[in-house]
Design a protein around this motif. Structure first.
Motif, PDB file in Angstrom:
ATOM      1  N   TYR A 146      -1.725   3.859  -8.032  1.00 46.60           N
ATOM      2  CA  TYR A 146      -2.535   4.055  -7.115  1.00 46.60           C
ATOM      3  C   TYR A 146      -3.727   5.128  -7.554  1.00 46.60           C
ATOM      4  CZ  TYR A 146      -0.152   1.053  -3.868  1.00 46.60           C
ATOM      5  OH  TYR A 146       0.471  -0.087  -3.264  1.00 46.60           O
TER       6      TYR A 146
ATOM      7  N   ARG B 249       0.880  -1.089  -0.104  1.00 46.29           N
ATOM      8  CA  ARG B 249      -0.120   0.070  -0.057  1.00 46.29           C
ATOM      9  C   ARG B 249       0.950   1.185   0.120  1.00 46.29           C
ATOM     10  NH1 ARG B 249      -5.123  -1.033   0.125  1.00 46.29           N
ATOM     11  NH2 ARG B 249      -5.955  -3.265   1.035  1.00 46.29           N
ATOM     12  N   THR B 250       0.538   2.166  -0.800  1.00 43.17           N
ATOM     13  CA  THR B 250       1.200   3.579  -0.829  1.00 43.17           C
ATOM     14  C   THR B 250       0.882   4.434   0.611  1.00 43.17           C
ATOM     15  OG1 THR B 250       1.859   5.434  -2.019  1.00 43.17           O
ATOM     16  CG2 THR B 250      -0.438   4.738  -2.030  1.00 43.17           C
TER      17      THR B 250
ATOM     18  N   VAL C  18      -4.882  -2.626  -4.853  1.00 42.07           N
ATOM     19  CA  VAL C  18      -4.023  -2.293  -5.925  1.00 42.07           C
ATOM     20  C   VAL C  18      -2.820  -3.429  -5.664  1.00 42.07           C
ATOM     21  CG1 VAL C  18      -2.643  -0.588  -7.066  1.00 42.07           C
ATOM     22  CG2 VAL C  18      -4.847   0.240  -6.086  1.00 42.07           C
TER      23      VAL C  18
ATOM     24  N   GLU D 150     -10.957   3.465  -0.337  1.00 45.51           N
ATOM     25  CA  GLU D 150      -9.881   2.846  -0.800  1.00 45.51           C
ATOM     26  C   GLU D 150      -9.810   1.279  -0.181  1.00 45.51           C
ATOM     27  OE1 GLU D 150      -6.240   4.655   0.213  1.00 45.51           O
ATOM     28  OE2 GLU D 150      -6.853   6.633  -0.338  1.00 45.51           O
TER      29      GLU D 150
ATOM     30  N   SER E  16       6.602   0.578  -3.488  1.00 46.97           N
ATOM     31  CA  SER E  16       5.311   1.163  -3.501  1.00 46.97           C
ATOM     32  C   SER E  16       5.113   2.783  -3.107  1.00 46.97           C
ATOM     33  CB  SER E  16       4.411   0.326  -2.609  1.00 46.97           C
ATOM     34  OG  SER E  16       4.958   0.568  -1.177  1.00 46.97           O
TER      35      SER E  16
ATOM     36  N   TYR F 244      -7.638   4.288  -8.558  1.00 43.46           N
ATOM     37  CA  TYR F 244      -9.085   4.862  -7.930  1.00 43.46           C
ATOM     38  C   TYR F 244      -9.989   5.614  -8.878  1.00 43.46           C
ATOM     39  CZ  TYR F 244      -6.277   3.612  -3.838  1.00 43.46           C
ATOM     40  OH  TYR F 244      -5.531   3.083  -2.797  1.00 43.46           O
TER      41      TYR F 244
END
Length: 180
Positions: free
Chosen positions: A45, A21-22, A62, A57, A36, A49
């Motif tokens: 990302y 996850r970012t 992702v 989210e 990431s 979205y």
């Protein structure tokens, strides 16, 4: 042979793995600690979205992946280039990435080195395009305990020079034509 990238995604999400996850990265003050958090990943990302139009989210997963392809000679071969094999793999990046953990790597295709792999690449790219554009991208996630929309993009493509030339349909020319 060809294994569907969508089947690999389904297996991956059922294995209770969590994709990278970012974070909220302030480019000027914090250093990038993993792929990431890179500029490319952040753009992926944002695209995810936008394409999947999710309410939060948490409804969108992702997945960043690395593809690799190359050829090799099997251990049983006593002479080079006899029975050489070509292989293509995809590795999904997870939060708990361990360099020794191979459970995030899936073999997409395996075949003869000398055969034409265009049919495999066509199937593979069609499925990747679907997963990038929000088409047939709903999967059950064991970690989230619900169905989620998956956005998968390749963040790095690895292969030696001959392999990259074949994938990109470049000739094996001299220094003024082809190899670059």
């Amino acid at each position: 042979t060809y294994v569907s990238i969508k089947e690999c995604v389904a297996n991956y999400l059922m294995s209770n793995k969590e994709p990278k996850r970012t974070g909220n990265l302030k480019r000027n003050k914090e250093k990038i600690e993993c792929i990431s958090q890179s500029k490319s990943a952040v753009e992926i990302y944002k695209r995810a979205y936008k394409v999947n139009k999710v309410e939060s989210e948490n409804d969108d997963v992702v997945i960043l992946a690395i593809q690799w392809s190359d050829d090799f000679d099997p251990n049983s071969s006593i002479k080079c280039n006899r029975g050489s094999v070509w292989i293509k793999t995809v590795s999904f990046l997870t939060e708990d990435n361990d360099i020794k953990d191979i459970t995030n790597t899936y073999v997409i295709s395996i075949g003869d080195k000398g055969s034409n792999h265009d049919a495999i690449e066509t199937l593979y790219l069609k499925e990747l395009k679907d997963l990038c554009n929000g088409i047939n991208n709903v999967f059950f996630s064991k970690n989230a305990s619900k169905e989620v929309k998956v956005h998968l993009e390749i963040i790095a493509s690895l292969g030696d020079q001959p392999e990259r030339r074949n994938i990109n349909y470049l000739m094996n020319g001299n220094s003024t034509f082809g190899k670059r």
